[in-house]
Design an enzyme around this catalytic site. Sequence first.
Site, PDB file in Angstrom:
ATOM      1  N   ALA A 161       2.544 -42.343 -68.572  1.00  0.00           N
ATOM      2  CA  ALA A 161       3.291 -43.306 -69.306  1.00  0.00           C
ATOM      3  C   ALA A 161       4.751 -43.879 -67.793  1.00  0.00           C
ATOM      4  O   ALA A 161       5.044 -42.561 -68.236  1.00  0.00           O
ATOM      5  CB  ALA A 161       2.592 -44.277 -70.125  1.00  0.00           C
ATOM      6  N   VAL A 162       4.621 -44.857 -67.943  1.00  0.00           N
ATOM      7  CA  VAL A 162       5.969 -45.249 -67.892  1.00  0.00           C
ATOM      8  C   VAL A 162       6.826 -46.448 -68.741  1.00  0.00           C
ATOM      9  O   VAL A 162       6.422 -47.299 -68.944  1.00  0.00           O
ATOM     10  CB  VAL A 162       6.272 -45.888 -66.387  1.00  0.00           C
ATOM     11  CG1 VAL A 162       7.610 -46.443 -65.922  1.00  0.00           C
ATOM     12  CG2 VAL A 162       6.162 -44.802 -65.328  1.00  0.00           C
TER      13      VAL A 162
ATOM     14  N   GLU B  35      -9.024 -39.689 -64.902  1.00  0.00           N
ATOM     15  CA  GLU B  35      -9.671 -41.552 -64.942  1.00  0.00           C
ATOM     16  C   GLU B  35      -8.715 -42.655 -65.285  1.00  0.00           C
ATOM     17  O   GLU B  35      -7.453 -42.361 -65.961  1.00  0.00           O
ATOM     18  CB  GLU B  35     -10.196 -40.974 -66.179  1.00  0.00           C
ATOM     19  CG  GLU B  35     -10.867 -39.922 -65.930  1.00  0.00           C
ATOM     20  CD  GLU B  35     -11.580 -39.537 -67.529  1.00  0.00           C
ATOM     21  OE1 GLU B  35     -11.675 -39.958 -68.370  1.00  0.00           O
ATOM     22  OE2 GLU B  35     -12.613 -38.000 -68.092  1.00  0.00           O
TER      23      GLU B  35
ATOM     24  N   ASN C 197      -7.646 -51.466 -64.810  1.00  0.00           N
ATOM     25  CA  ASN C 197      -5.680 -51.334 -64.580  1.00  0.00           C
ATOM     26  C   ASN C 197      -5.317 -51.083 -63.301  1.00  0.00           C
ATOM     27  O   ASN C 197      -5.594 -50.140 -62.121  1.00  0.00           O
ATOM     28  CB  ASN C 197      -5.475 -49.674 -64.944  1.00  0.00           C
ATOM     29  CG  ASN C 197      -3.699 -49.164 -65.274  1.00  0.00           C
ATOM     30  OD1 ASN C 197      -2.946 -49.685 -64.600  1.00  0.00           O
ATOM     31  ND2 ASN C 197      -3.613 -48.447 -66.266  1.00  0.00           N
TER      32      ASN C 197
ATOM     33  N   TYR D 257      -2.245 -45.130 -57.593  1.00  0.00           N
ATOM     34  CA  TYR D 257      -2.907 -43.270 -57.608  1.00  0.00           C
ATOM     35  C   TYR D 257      -3.388 -43.848 -55.726  1.00  0.00           C
ATOM     36  O   TYR D 257      -3.088 -42.594 -55.298  1.00  0.00           O
ATOM     37  CB  TYR D 257      -3.992 -43.250 -58.121  1.00  0.00           C
ATOM     38  CG  TYR D 257      -3.539 -43.117 -59.723  1.00  0.00           C
ATOM     39  CD1 TYR D 257      -2.429 -42.646 -59.764  1.00  0.00           C
ATOM     40  CD2 TYR D 257      -4.271 -43.898 -60.524  1.00  0.00           C
ATOM     41  CE1 TYR D 257      -2.004 -42.477 -61.771  1.00  0.00           C
ATOM     42  CE2 TYR D 257      -3.966 -43.643 -62.115  1.00  0.00           C
ATOM     43  CZ  TYR D 257      -3.034 -43.125 -62.190  1.00  0.00           C
ATOM     44  OH  TYR D 257      -2.428 -43.224 -63.835  1.00  0.00           O
TER      45      TYR D 257
END
Length: 155
Positions: free
Chosen positions: A73-74, A106, A111, A118
């Site tokens: 997470a950011v 995953e 998202n 990615y």
Amino acid sequence: MTDYTLQPIDDKHLSDIVRIEQAVHIAPWSKTQLAPAQGRFDHHYALVNQDDQIIGYFYTRCVAGEAELLNIAVDRPFQGKGVGHQLLTLLKKTLIAAGANTLWLEVRQSNRGARALYQKQGFELISRRAGYYPCPDGTTEDALIMRAQLGNDAD
């Protein structure tokens, strides 16, 4: 781009990580799940700025040359500014140093931002798990299984 540093997650980071987790994930991990673990195959790091503010984090596992990204997470104020790219690059370097040559993850089908990141980082779509993630409205959505080969291309 600002340079950030990685620090192993410990108890002093936990309240900030829980806050970020609650803010950015649809189905956030609990405080217990986020608490630092002492497993020899676990890698959990916080990304911090020069003011020692946590702006992101990751949790991974590495066994027999294969790594799995369990959580990343950011913090919202830092999203869209290249921080995710830098965090993922540092994550890959950490895993290479741990002996990994493949990284699996995953991601929720919805998202799109994470999926784009990615793909830019060399992940390819391998498979899909139908109805894997719960949604707040009681439905489910698919998980996309992605893989990246680690090595010289991890930068």
